[in-house]
Design an enzyme around this catalytic site. Structure first.
Site, PDB file in Angstrom:
ATOM      1  N   THR A 370     -33.116   0.377 -15.505  1.00 55.71           N
ATOM      2  CA  THR A 370     -34.042  -0.014 -14.464  1.00 55.71           C
ATOM      3  C   THR A 370     -35.254  -0.513 -15.231  1.00 55.71           C
ATOM      4  OG1 THR A 370     -33.082   1.662 -13.042  1.00 55.71           O
ATOM      5  CG2 THR A 370     -35.359   1.067 -12.550  1.00 55.71           C
ATOM      6  N   SER A 441     -31.985   6.850  -4.457  1.00 54.96           N
ATOM      7  CA  SER A 441     -32.485   6.397  -5.756  1.00 54.96           C
ATOM      8  C   SER A 441     -33.312   7.491  -6.414  1.00 54.96           C
ATOM      9  CB  SER A 441     -33.356   5.153  -5.548  1.00 54.96           C
ATOM     10  OG  SER A 441     -34.034   4.820  -6.738  1.00 54.96           O
TER      11      SER A 441
HETATM   12  N1  GLY Z   1     -30.307   2.808 -10.121  1.00 58.54           N
HETATM   13  C1  GLY Z   1     -31.146   3.860 -10.487  1.00 58.54           C
HETATM   14  C2  GLY Z   1     -31.914   4.447  -9.364  1.00 58.54           C
HETATM   15  O1  GLY Z   1     -32.100   3.811  -8.352  1.00 58.54           O
HETATM   16  O2  GLY Z   1     -32.350   5.561  -9.469  1.00 58.54           O
END
Ligand code: GLY
Length: 561
Positions: A370, A441
């Site tokens: 991310t 998330s």
């Molecule tokens: N894809 C990582 C999150 O959204 O935590």
């Protein structure tokens, strides 16, 4: 305070050498801290032209989609927290959604078993992207400069190119070796069809065209018209689920932030569908009950206490959290209350590790690629933005005509209804797949306020480690009075309830402390680094912004003016 401990003396020296390596940056008028120096500079240029923090965030996000394609994106989703100098705070949720055709058993074989990587590395792992909608909506409401001026730098970077760096080149070589003819195998090509070499100019013409449509038509440039048609055609041709209708229906949502306090500070973070804000506030409430006159940074007691706080917050996360639009009864107010923290704190035995109850639930894996960036403008408005493709380079799928990479965010849903394994896969209801639901998330874009104004802007990539690295960095600044660059660089741990173990940064936790923790019943595993934090702190004494990018980000930069 954090360097007083005798046991931590050796490690203080280590920290000192780190701080020499990774200096903080000071600026009077505005700052952008991101994992790409090119994108940070794009954001600061917008600030210099009179843009506010939202304008700079929009421009930085689009620039990252060009310069940091492992996570910077228009094919994924994320969250933005915005705080004005007047103390008003809001958030934008542009998390991906499950397509209309998605079902809760879509990744299972005939016997009901999860098909390996089906939810992560196939076309069915792609969620309906949210990034363009989120950036557009936040700009429509709070931006100052024209939209087109904010997308143009990214169009220029894609069409005119920028210098290929070693990080991208490494990825380019790996993808070329894996499958030269695939979308990713060709992604980093130069005009001769060869991998663009470090130092060479790298152009992305197809991406430039897609960005130009977004520049000219805003939200509709992505979700309607030519780009939407090409996305839907690509899905149809390759067995994907996303349709024109999915794209036309996608809307970003402005949501009320979660608010907590730590001593005299206010903490604002992202509500569900992120679990980050709830877990962060729960852990900060637990820390408020600790006696940090007695517990020194990086001591055995410190690591034990922090790990036990994490264990509890992650247990609550797994049990209760999901998309609020599908789970209206989540007990969020209770989870972030001081009362809940008191009950949870009372369960902690400071002599002994608790045991995570594996008959309940956990989650096996989520992506760690991310990216986060932090922005403050000259008026003291702040943006904390984290967005993602889930894995590094997401699904690794995309259309040559469109030039951007699709996410694989569907992997953040609980994949097998009702089934929990000893490795920690969960099957709880709040985060099962449903059409149009947003997957849970861990992204934790956060702004801490002091006297009602932005004081600390922080966030990180790292899957579920995000919550814990942001938590420890906030604690380092608020409780241990660390400068922002030290707060980012010092030792961090990660515990996520299940699997029941502490991950620690291997060069930064002393062997004696590790032994003592094992003696208390903890299992430890090492990691080279945790988190890639990008932060800004407002130094009110000197009236300057102080920013730092994590030294683990090779291309990162705190850019200010
Ligand atoms: N894809 C990582 C999150 O959204 O935590």
């Amino acid at each position: 305070m954090f360097s007083k401990s005798k046991s931590a003396l050796v490690f203080s020296c280590l920290l000192l050498s780190i701080s020499v390596l990774q200096a903080q940056v000071k600026a009077k008028n505005g700052m952008v801290v991101s994992t790409s120096s090119v994108a940070s500079d794009v954001g600061v240029d917008i600030l210099k032209k009179g843009g506010n923090a939202i304008d700079a965030a929009v421009a930085t996000a689009f620039a990252l989609a060009v310069t940091h394609p492992s996570a910077g994106n228009i094919g994924g989703g994320g969250f933005l927290v915005y705080m004005t100098n007047q103390g008003d705070v809001t958030t934008f949720d542009f998390r991906e959604k499950a397509p209309l055709k998605a079902t809760d058993d879509m990744y299972l074989d005939e016997d009901g078993n999860l098909i390996r990587m089906e939810n992560h590395l196939t076309i069915k792992a792609i969620g309906v992207p949210g990034t363009v909608a989120g950036l557009y909506k936040s700009h429509q409401k709070y931006g100052k400069l024209p939209w087109a001026d904010l997308v143009q730098p990214a169009v220029d970077l894609a069409q005119n190119g920028f210098t290929m760096n070693w990080t991208l080149y490494g990825a380019a070589q790996r993808f070329r070796e894996m499958d030269a003819d695939s979308f990713m195998g060709q992604y980093f090509s130069n005009s001769n069809g060869e991998v663009t070499q470090p130092g060479e100019n790298w152009k992305q013409e197809a991406l430039g065209k897609t960005l130009a449509a977004i520049r000219d038509k805003g939200h509709d440039g992505f979700y309607k018209g030519e780009v939407a048609k090409k996305i839907a055609d690509y899905m149809k041709e390759n067995g994907g689920l996303i349709s024109k209708q999915d794209l036309a229906k996608y809307e970003a949502i402005e949501r009320t932030p979660l608010k907590g306090t730590y001593k005299d500070y206010e903490i604002y973070s992202m509500p569900p569908p992120s679990s980050g804000g709830v877990a962060l506030l729960e852990m900060m409430n637990l820390m408020e009950l600790a006696d940090f006159e007695e517990i020194e940074f990086n001591s055995t007691a410190y690591v034990h206490l922090v790990a036990e706080a994490m264990r509890r917050a992650f247990a609550d996360r797994a049990e209760h959290l999901g998309d609020p639009d599908f789970n209206p009864d989540m007990p969020i107010d209770r989870l972030i209350s001081k009362e809940h923290a008191k009950q949870r704190f009372a369960e902690i035995d400071m002599e002994k590790a608790s045991v995570s109850d594996s008959s309940k639930f956990g989650q096996l894996y989520d992506g760690e690629s991310t990216t986060h960036f932090s922005v403050m403008d000259k008026d003291g408005n702040a943006v904390s933005l984290t967005y993602t493709l889930e894995f590094g380079y997401g699904s690794r799928l995309g259309s040559n005509e469109l030039g951007f990479i699709f996410n694989n965010e569907m992997g953040d849903f609980n994949p097998v209804p009702g089934i929990t394994t000893s490795r920690g896969q969960i099957g709880t209801k709040p985060n099962l797949i449903q059409p149009e639901k947003r997957m849970l998330s861990s992204m934790t874009p956060t702004i801490v306020a002091k006297d009602g104004k932005p004081y600390l802007v922080i966030g990180s990539p790292g899957g579920r480690t995000i919550i814990n690295t942001v938590f420890q960095t906030v604690l380092n600044v608020l409780e241990f009075d660390m400068e922002i660059h030290k707060a980012i660089e010092v030792m961090k741990i990660h515990h996520q309830w299940l699997p029941d173990r502490i991950m620690y940064e291997k060069d930064l936790l002393s062997p004696d402390t590790r032994k003592a923790l094992e003696g208390m019943g903890h299992t430890l595993i090492d990691r080279s680094r945790l988190g890639v934090l990008m932060g800004i702190r407002y130094d009110e004494e000197n009236g300057v912004l102080v920013g730092a990018s994590d030294s683990s980000s090779g291309e990162g930069k705190a850019s200010g003016y």
